[in-house]
Design a protein around this motif. Sequence first.
Motif, short mmCIF file in Angstrom:
data_model
loop_
_atom_site.label_atom_id
_atom_site.label_comp_id
_atom_site.label_asym_id
_atom_site.label_seq_id
_atom_site.Cartn_x
_atom_site.Cartn_y
_atom_site.Cartn_z
N GLU A 117 5.81 8.93 13.46
CA GLU A 117 4.73 8.13 14.07
C GLU A 117 3.34 7.96 13.41
N ASP A 118 3.09 9.35 13.17
CA ASP A 118 1.64 9.83 12.31
C ASP A 118 1.80 8.86 11.09
N MET A 119 2.72 8.94 10.24
CA MET A 119 2.98 8.48 9.10
C MET A 119 3.05 7.07 9.18
N ILE A 120 3.72 6.39 10.22
CA ILE A 120 3.31 4.97 10.20
C ILE A 120 2.03 4.37 10.66
N GLU A 121 1.54 5.04 11.56
CA GLU A 121 -0.09 4.73 11.75
C GLU A 121 -0.95 5.02 10.55
N SER A 122 -0.51 5.92 9.62
CA SER A 122 -1.35 6.23 8.43
C SER A 122 -1.09 4.99 7.51
N ILE A 123 0.14 4.65 7.17
CA ILE A 123 0.53 3.69 6.14
C ILE A 123 -0.18 2.23 6.90
N SER A 124 0.07 1.79 8.08
CA SER A 124 -0.43 0.80 8.74
C SER A 124 -2.07 0.59 8.36
N ARG A 125 -2.64 1.94 8.71
CA ARG A 125 -4.20 1.89 8.35
C ARG A 125 -4.62 1.43 6.92
N ARG A 126 -3.69 1.94 5.96
CA ARG A 126 -3.89 1.72 4.68
C ARG A 126 -3.70 0.34 4.07
N LEU A 127 -2.71 -0.40 4.97
CA LEU A 127 -2.31 -1.65 4.58
C LEU A 127 -3.37 -2.55 5.08
N GLU A 128 -4.22 -2.24 5.92
CA GLU A 128 -5.32 -3.09 6.63
C GLU A 128 -6.38 -3.25 5.49
N MET A 129 -6.49 -2.26 4.65
CA MET A 129 -7.38 -2.16 3.57
C MET A 129 -6.83 -2.68 2.17
N GLU A 130 -5.57 -2.37 2.01
CA GLU A 130 -5.13 -2.61 0.64
C GLU A 130 -3.87 -3.89 0.82
N ASN A 131 -3.61 -4.71 -0.21
CA ASN A 131 -2.55 -5.68 -0.04
C ASN A 131 -1.30 -4.96 -0.05
N THR A 132 -1.26 -4.23 -1.12
CA THR A 132 0.15 -3.69 -1.52
C THR A 132 -0.16 -1.95 -1.64
#
Lengths: 235, 188
Positions: free
Chosen positions: A172-187
């Motif tokens: 869950e933490d990891m999903i959270e972290s990836i989602s946050r990064r995807l808000e800033m980066e396209n890929t």
Amino acid sequence: MEKVQFETFDGPLDLLLSLLSKNEINIYDIPIAKITDQYMNYLYQADELNIELASEFIVVAAQLIEIKTRMMLPKEEPEEEQTDPREELVRRLNEYRVFKQISEYIKRGESTYQELVEKDPEYFPQLAEESSPVDINTQMLLNAIRSVFARTRIKPEEEFDYTIMREEVSVEDMIESISRRLEMENTISFFSLFEEHSGKYYIIAAFLAILEMVKDGTVLLSQETPYADIIIERA
Amino acid sequence: MDELDLKYALEAILFASGESVALQALARAIEKTPSETRELLRELMEDYDRGMRGLRIMQMENRYQMLTRNEYFPYIRNIVKATPASSLSQAALETLSIVAYRQPVTRADIEYIRGVQSSSSLDLLVDRGFVRIAGKLDAPGRPVTYETTPEFLKLMDITSISEMPKFEEFSGGIQLRLEEQPEENGQQ
């Protein structure tokens, strides 16, 4: 009482041929009365010994008796037009005799055949599962995770112990972290999720996280070639 | 790859396959035409036959298979407890003879010739792979007809059913006075 060796035959024609050869009889001039008697004698013998013969033996017995009867009738027609009542039987016996000879011939081939050894086809499990680009099998997943471990200098074979450790990082933490990064980066590059010091559990959590996100349809994954880096983007 | 390599590529395929492989599949595998492939196979078979190699390549119509040479079977038996496959019964052999020379043939025709019920023999021959269903006869009841298989060719160690002796060779000497005696020689 005399012990009788009861000979078995493959059928009525087989029995008839045997009787003919025992009596040294020309197949074209069968003494039908004599042969019929011997044939019937065999049937009685079988009956006494409680040996059940195929019904075909009875059919031929009836035919023999019919031929015998017809031969006893006075000939009314001129000799030329008279068909021999034995003709059909002779034709069948002849034909059967030829096939018995062919059987002998095939039997000779069989002895060589029995000594041929062939091997089973090779089984190639990896080829059987050979994939099209969309299919991913366990071997490919394993290769992918191995390449991740290789990048992080973790040697799974050495370090894996069979104690189950508490998750250091939850999926869950990891999903959270990836989602946050995807808000800033396209890929995001899959490999970029880890650093050299990332622990095994961290990597596994990341791996499970992106699988989870693909399942939910929140991200798309693409890969140029097998084992290459996986590109994560928003769906 | 030059020609020599492709010949041995076929050798490798036949080893790995174990069972017989169709010429077309072999041609596709080495990216050659069927006739070029057949020529390579012919050379390979000659290589194997020269000097009595332990293996040989058998051709059954357009199928090829790698097998041990039967002459060496006693030596194989010394090391593996190999027992030869069970022999066909007289009934099965008679049935097989009739299929070989009268194909495609119905069960009823076989039974008429043998004078006895033959369905279990036929089933056994189908199970052993020597006989297969050829099709259906365009006659009342549409009975199925039977024919021999490539495995039968292997049994007889021949390449084609036309290599079987002519029917007349077996009836030789016997004067078949009935005009409708078949002239067929088992050609398919």
